[in-house]
Structures are given as C-alpha cells and as structure tokens.
Design an enzyme around this catalytic site. Structure first.
Site, mmCIF file in Angstrom:
data_model
loop_
_atom_site.group_PDB
_atom_site.id
_atom_site.type_symbol
_atom_site.label_atom_id
_atom_site.label_comp_id
_atom_site.label_asym_id
_atom_site.label_seq_id
_atom_site.Cartn_x
_atom_site.Cartn_y
_atom_site.Cartn_z
ATOM 1 C CB SER A 107 -0.819 -0.006 1.346
ATOM 2 O OG SER A 107 -1.420 1.386 1.656
ATOM 3 C CB SER A 108 0.418 4.686 -1.453
ATOM 4 O OG SER A 108 -0.815 4.819 -0.903
ATOM 5 C CB CYS A 109 -0.337 3.896 3.992
ATOM 6 S SG CYS A 109 -0.549 2.234 4.603
ATOM 7 C CE1 TYR A 136 -3.351 -2.788 5.287
ATOM 8 C CE2 TYR A 136 -2.646 -0.877 4.430
ATOM 9 C CZ TYR A 136 -3.241 -2.071 4.140
ATOM 10 O OH TYR A 136 -3.419 -2.737 2.874
ATOM 11 C CE LYS A 140 -1.197 -5.202 3.076
ATOM 12 N NZ LYS A 140 -1.235 -6.220 2.458
ATOM 13 C CG HIS A 179 -10.360 3.211 2.033
ATOM 14 N ND1 HIS A 179 -10.311 2.050 2.034
ATOM 15 C CD2 HIS A 179 -9.199 3.520 2.441
ATOM 16 C CE1 HIS A 179 -8.922 1.352 2.353
ATOM 17 N NE2 HIS A 179 -8.388 2.308 2.914
HETATM 18 P P1 GDP Z 1 -6.579 7.403 3.995
HETATM 19 O O1 GDP Z 1 -6.241 7.746 2.597
HETATM 20 O O2 GDP Z 1 -5.669 6.132 4.522
HETATM 21 O O3 GDP Z 1 -6.485 8.470 4.617
HETATM 22 O O4 GDP Z 1 -7.980 6.786 4.148
HETATM 23 P P2 GDP Z 1 -9.363 7.236 3.692
HETATM 24 O O5 GDP Z 1 -9.935 6.889 2.261
HETATM 25 O O6 GDP Z 1 -10.229 6.729 4.845
HETATM 26 O O7 GDP Z 1 -9.522 8.743 3.978
HETATM 27 C C1 GDP Z 1 -8.933 9.659 2.936
HETATM 28 C C2 GDP Z 1 -9.359 11.172 3.450
HETATM 29 O O8 GDP Z 1 -11.005 11.377 3.053
HETATM 30 C C3 GDP Z 1 -9.354 11.698 4.745
HETATM 31 O O9 GDP Z 1 -8.777 12.762 4.863
HETATM 32 C C4 GDP Z 1 -10.516 11.627 5.699
HETATM 33 O O10 GDP Z 1 -10.806 12.226 6.283
HETATM 34 C C5 GDP Z 1 -11.245 11.912 4.174
HETATM 35 N N1 GDP Z 1 -12.992 11.773 4.354
HETATM 36 C C6 GDP Z 1 -13.832 12.424 4.137
HETATM 37 N N2 GDP Z 1 -15.056 11.813 4.426
HETATM 38 C C7 GDP Z 1 -14.794 10.607 4.570
HETATM 39 C C8 GDP Z 1 -15.746 9.545 4.782
HETATM 40 O O11 GDP Z 1 -16.971 9.486 4.690
HETATM 41 N N3 GDP Z 1 -15.088 8.159 4.841
HETATM 42 C C9 GDP Z 1 -13.709 8.144 5.097
HETATM 43 N N4 GDP Z 1 -13.343 6.968 5.436
HETATM 44 N N5 GDP Z 1 -12.718 9.063 4.801
HETATM 45 C C10 GDP Z 1 -13.254 10.324 4.686
#
Ligand code: GDP
Length: 312
Positions: A107-109, A136, A140, A179
């Site tokens: 994963s890119s994280c 996580y 990875k 996500h």
């Molecule tokens: P990340 O890429 O590991 O940070 O995973 P996420 O896809 O969960 O979140 C990406 C970004 O989208 C973060 O800045 C979240 O705060 C934002 N975000 C906005 N609304 C949502 C939501 O409803 N669900 C999630 N998971 N993230 C959200």
C-alpha cells in the site's frame, strides 16, 4: 500461467475479485479460490495443509485486513496482527511448497508521511509514518521486507506491488470501515433519496489523494507477474491526485446530489498528500486506463445495483 494452478488469496475482496476477473478474461483455467471459512489464512496449520495439497504455481497475495482512516485508528491490534499472520503464513508456505512466483500487495501508506511527492519507491523507511495507519503500514513493510529477504536468502521469486488508494466494484461501503470514495458514494446516494440538505465530509477537504480503479490495478498485477522479477517494489497509481473536496464534488455530481457538502473538521485528515511516482511501472510498459470520472460513474452503477444487499 494460464494452465497452471493459481492461488488468488483474498478473492472475495476488492482487489482479489478484480484479479480473478482479469485472470479469467485472460484465459486462466486453474484458479484456486477459498473463502475464509474454507481456509483461514491467519492459521498457519491450515495454510500449510492447503499448500501441501494444492501446490499453486503462482500466488497473488491480495488477502489483508484493510479499512479506512477510522477503522485503522480504532483497531490497531487487528490491523497489525491479521496482516502479519496472513502474509507470513502465505509467503513462507508458498516458498516451501514450490510456488514459482508470488505477488505481494502492499500500500502507498508504507511511505513516510512527509516524503517528497510524488512518492518514489526509494523513499521507503526514510522518515516517520502517518500515525492514523501506522499499524497497517508496519505490517505491509514487513511483508515487503519478507519478500526481499526470501529472494535474497532462498532465491524465491516474490515481487511487491504498492498500489495507491483503490476503489471499484466490490468495495466496502460501510460508513465506519470504508475508505473515502465508497463512503461518499453511499452518503450522497442516501442523502439524495432522503432529500437531505447536506452530506458530511470528514476532515477539512484539503488532503489530496490519488485514486486508481481496481480493474486497472488487477491488470497491472498480471502484467507484473508476467514481466517483472526483482526485489524493488513497484508503485501502481493513476498519476494524478485530487483534493478530498474536489472528490466530494465529483461524487455528488455523479450521484446527482445537489445539496451542501459540509466539512467536519473534528474528523482526522490523515496524511496531507499521497501521490505515487509511477515511472518505474511506466518503464515496464504498463499504463492505467480508467479515468476517475468514468470510474466513479461505473462504481456508482455497481453500488446502486447492490445497495439493497449491502445494507443488510
Ligand atoms: P487514507 O487515505 O488512509 O487517509 O484513508 P481514507 O480513504 O479513509 O481517507 C482519506 C481522506 O478522506 C481523509 O482525509 C478523510 O478524513 C477523508 N474523508 C472524508 N469523508 C470521509 C468518509 O466519509 N470516510 C472516510 N473513510 N474518509 C473520509
């Protein structure tokens, strides 16, 4: 590869199911697919028995415990434990039972929170991780290192693909575990049906993310399985990123939700930016196909036709 036994570990997940679709479309005839109930990859003895009996020639290791920012924050032990167990069991059994090649999905994280963008594969372990998903990420990174170590010590042909944020059919649309992209599809869809005034978007809307359709990722994985054998990980991305606010506007437009997007600054933003440098993959002759616009639309179509079942 088409006439060989191929294990797709995690075939019911977003990534595994896309790899299965891609392999079947390409003519694969011997896919080994097991549900979690049939084969619990966290249990070493079960994995051992499976490999001794079926001896897959190729393994796509797409099984993992995955989730969005909230799931990662609230279940650090499960993210660390399950991923370490799954990958250790599968990589080791594959090597000892004669698997010819294994592709591990990271994963890119795994890259440092504040590494220069776009993120090259070489910035691994050059700085601190993003705290919201470090458990996580640590698992990875261990998987990637295990593949490198098995190649160096045992000559095992294990390769590693590092995808950016993924989306597509079969994603997790739960509001707490998912996500951002599937969460926004669901929130906008439900808000439209309920004639709600606003949809809540977590965070400030300023973080930037890159999104790759999972069918593109699956195609890249098959390409790498056929054409790449080295210890360096390969980034798999779309090449451009958008802010979360821009993404929310695109999803709202695709869904037809015309209300307000309300940003909730009490929720975490996570890492400020996560754009992959994909030049290594481009040099290997692969490019993605599915634009974010087209991908959001087709994923929304998929969600609509499965919404009822997903809510149960
Ligand atoms: P990340 O890429 O590991 O940070 O995973 P996420 O896809 O969960 O979140 C990406 C970004 O989208 C973060 O800045 C979240 O705060 C934002 N975000 C906005 N609304 C949502 C939501 O409803 N669900 C999630 N998971 N993230 C959200």
């Amino acid at each position: 590869m088409d006439d060989s036994p191929i294990l797709v570990a995690g075939h019911q997940g977003l990534v595994g199911s896309a790899i299965v679709r891609r392999l079947l479309a390409g003519g694969a005839r011997q896919l080994l697919l097991r549900t979690r109930r049939e084969l619990d990859l966290c249990r070493q003895a079960e994995v051992e028995r499976f490999f001794a009996e079926h001896r897959p020639h190729y393994v796509f290791l797409a099984a993992a415990k995955v989730g969005g920012i909230e799931a990662n924050r609230s279940q650090p032990a499960q993210f660390l434990r399950d991923n370490l167990q799954i990958q250790t069991n599968v990589i080791d059994a594959a090597y000892r039972h004669g698997t010819r090649k294994l592709l591990f999905l990271g994963s890119s994280c795994i890259y440092p929170r504040l590494a220069p963008q776009p993120l090259t594969e070489d910035c691994l372990l050059t700085g601190p991780l993003e705290p919201t998903n470090e458990w996580y990420a640590i698992a990875k990174i261990a998987g990637l290192k295990m593949c490198q170590a098995y190649r160096r010590e045992f000559g095992f042909d294990a390769i590693c693909a590092m995808p950016t944020n993924l989306y597509g059919p079969g994603d997790n649309f739960s509001l707490t575990g998912s996500h951002v992209l599937p969460a926004l599809i669901r929130k906008c869809h439900e808000a439209k049906l309920q004639h709600a005034e606003a949809v809540e978007v977590w965070g400030t809307g300023t973080p930037r993310r890159e999104f790759l359709h999972v069918d593109d990722l699956a195609d890249a994985c098959v390409h790498l399985m056929r054409h790449y054998s080295d210890e360096a990980p390969i980034n798999v991305g779309w090449g451009k990123d958008v802010s979360i606010a821009e993404l929310a506007r695109m999803v709202a437009a695709a869904v037809g939700f015309e209300g307000e997007l309300r940003f909730d600054g009490t929720k975490p933003d996570g890492t400020p930016r996560k754009l992959l440098d994909t030049s290594r993959l481009t040099r290997l002759g692969w490019q993605p196909n599915i634009t974010l616009q087209a991908g959001i639309e087709s994923t929304y179509d998929w969600y609509r036709s499965h919404a009822q079942a997903l809510r149960r």
